[in-house]
Design a protein around this motif. Structure first.
Motif, PDB file in Angstrom:
ATOM      1  N   SER A 149       0.624  -1.101  -0.009  1.00 11.03           N
ATOM      2  CA  SER A 149       0.083  -0.034  -0.051  1.00 11.03           C
ATOM      3  C   SER A 149       0.766   1.252   0.057  1.00 11.03           C
ATOM      4  N   PHE A 501       4.636   7.309   0.469  1.00 19.20           N
ATOM      5  CA  PHE A 501       3.537   7.707  -0.374  1.00 19.20           C
ATOM      6  C   PHE A 501       2.556   6.526   0.071  1.00 19.20           C
ATOM      7  N   TYR A 502       1.312   6.804   0.523  1.00 17.69           N
ATOM      8  CA  TYR A 502       0.174   5.979   0.568  1.00 17.69           C
ATOM      9  C   TYR A 502      -0.342   5.882  -0.999  1.00 17.69           C
ATOM     10  N   ILE A 503      -0.420   4.463  -1.299  1.00 23.77           N
ATOM     11  CA  ILE A 503      -1.294   4.138  -2.708  1.00 23.77           C
ATOM     12  C   ILE A 503      -2.148   3.064  -2.705  1.00 23.77           C
TER      13      ILE A 503
END
Ligand code: NAD
Length: 504
Positions: A149, A501-503
């Motif tokens: 994530s 970075f939350y992806i």
């Protein structure tokens, strides 16, 4: 590297050299805010060379403000790495083009033989700048393996305005060991050179601007340590202070950082380097020559000078006799503007007096003076106005003597005898310092064991003072807490950022 000039040529050039006396702030020379000045004196003659602007707190404020403005608008940090590299390479080109002028200023300023500046200091200055210029686009961050994530980036960023405070023994080179990685990393800098050697560093800054370096990125404030240096170390807008100088001042800087903004403090400080000569030297004569050079080069004003000679009893008498003979053959004291001179004065009369006081104390504490002999004193007699110190060697020294424990920073060496390897290591490590050491032996196993046992940041085996830009240079214990040269140094002027970075 340069058309050879004669003694007369250098004297003629010295008579007409144009000296920049101002501070260098925001891309231009200026007088000090308070209008104060200090005298710059030639230690070889005692003559006044120039009256220099004396920077104090207000000038430091102006220089840091200039650096901060340059930092904030990104005129340097946000250039593409290649552009910064190109400007640094052009800076080196400019220094090379002006090498005679820079060499002359350095020699007049601190008494270093002009041949040494041209053949040692300036080539090293150029190598340093070019090495760090080449490193700029080799700096890499990382993308770590982590949760699907997220993307995690680790990057290295410059810090902002970095302050550098430097000594007088290699005024340009010690400064460039700081300046080149600071600038390569994308920082702006305020340099406070030694008040004993203020002539060359403002010229370096001017040449940086001439080479396309933006104004405000590289500022120089000449002045005294307790005023300009202290103000810089206490400044709230300085992100890091990097220092080369004495251990006593290094300790003060740590305090100033604590009293102000907890700026990072990088210290390269004093040394009292042992050189251990085992009985199985594979080339006795070469080893003695290097021992002589290791303490007498630059009139002993070298942080890593091999001032403590630890010699195995079985070779002691032969070693001392050869050392005395070779020291007298290898060094020719004289006018530093004469290209044949291999030994100049120490940097000032005050420093000479300090060295002579330590020599006197060694005699009082029972050391035996085997150098100077009447022969080595004689050439000094023609330089009465200069701060010359004779080549000095003491035997019958013990670790309780000041001459063994305290930095002399002059052409003064002590000899101690040992019987076993363990005794040599114990003597060598019995010091508050841990900058450098050397081991001389034919046996690889002995060398390897002793390197591991020595408490020093740099250890040479069967050589002394060798190295290049790939060698991290700095000390253990009270010789400092950081490293000059090498990629380590470049990274030490950067800080690590973790970007998550939350992806998911
Ligand atoms: P120093 O400590 O007297 O001065 C060094 C610098 O510190 C100068 O610019 C001086 O103005 C400044 N300074 C002095 N007092 C200050 C203060 N209170 N606040 C801020 N700055 C201050 O050293 P020096 O006599 O110029 O140089 C000789 C020393 O440098 C020796 O101890 C030598 O071993 C050391 N040195 C170390 C290395 C290394 O790499 N470890 C290299 C060269 C020299």
């Amino acid at each position: 590297m340069t058309a050879a000039l004669t003694h007369q040529d250098w004297l003629a050039l010295a008579g007409k050299i144009d000296i920049a006396t101002g501070l260098f702030i925001d891309g231009a020379y200026r007088p000090a805010v308070a209008g104060e000045t200090f005298d710059c004196v030639n230690p070889a003659t005692g003559e006044l060379i120039a009256v220099m602007a004396k920077g104090q707190a207000a000038d430091i404020d102006a220089a840091v403000a200039s650096g901060l403005a340059a930092w904030r608008d990104g005129r340097w940090a946000k250039l593409a790495p290649r552009q910064r590299a190109d400007i640094l390479q052009k800076w080196a080109d400019r220094i090379e083009a002006y090498q005679n002028e820079l060499a002359l200023l350095e020699t007049l300023d601190m008494g270093k033989p002009i041949s040494d500046v041209l053949n040692i200091d300036l080539p090293e200055v150029l190598k340093t700048i070019r090495y760090f210029a080449e490193c700029i686009d080799k700096i890499e961050g990382a993308v770590t393996h982590t949760d699907p994530s997220a993307i995690h980036l680790i990057t290295h960023e410059p810090m902002g305005v970095v302050a550098a405070i430097t000594p007088w023994n290699y005024p340009m080179l010690m400064s460039v060991w700081k300046l080149a990685p600071i600038l390569a990393a994308g920082n702006c800098v305020v340099l406070k050179p030694s008040e004993q050697a203020p002539l060359t560093c403002t010229r370096l800054a001017q040449l940086f601007v001439d080479a396309g370096g933006p104004a405000g990125v590289f500022n120089v404030v000449n002045g005294f340590g307790a005023q300009a240096g202290k103000a810089l170390a206490l400044h709230m807008d300085v992100a890091k202070i990097t220092f080369t100088g004495s251990t006593a001042v290094g300790k003060l800087l740590m305090g100033y950082a604590g009293q102000s903004n907890m700026k990072r403090v990088a210290l390269e400080t004093g040394g009292k380097s042992p050189q251990i000569f085992m009985p199985d030297l594979y080339d006795f004569d070469a080893a003695v020559d290097r021992a002589v050079g290791g303490i007498f080069d630059n009139a002993g004003q070298v942080c890593n000078a091999g001032s403590r000679l630890l010699v195995h009893r079985s070779i002691h008498d032969r070693f001392v006799a050869r050392f005395v003979e070779r020291a007298q053959a290898m060094y020719r004291p004289g006018d530093p503007l004469d290209p044949a001179t291999t030994m100049g004065p120490v940097a000032s009369q005050a420093h000479r007096q300090g060295v002579m006081t330590k020599v006197q104390l060694a005699c009082e504490q029972g050391a035996t003076m085997v150098l100077p002999t009447p022969d080595t004193q004689r050439p000094l007699a023609v330089h009465q106005g200069g701060a010359f110190v004779p080549l000095t060697l003491f035997t019958h020294c013990t670790n309780t003597m000041s001459i063994v424990q305290e930095e002399t920073f002059g052409p003064v060496a002590s000899v101690q005898v040992f019987d076993t390897e363990a005794e040599a290591i114990a003597l060598a490590n019995d010091s508050i310092y841990g900058l450098a050491a050397s081991v001389w032996t034919s046996d690889l196993k002995t060398a390897h064991r002793m390197v591991a046992a020595l408490e020093a940041g740099v250890v040479w085996v069967n050589c002394f003072g060798d190295g290049d830009m790939t060698q991290p240079f700095g000390g253990y214990k009270q010789s400092g807490n950081s490293r000059d040269k090498h990629m380590d140094s470049l990274l030490s002027y950067m800080q690590t950022k973790s970007a998550w970075f939350y992806i998911g």
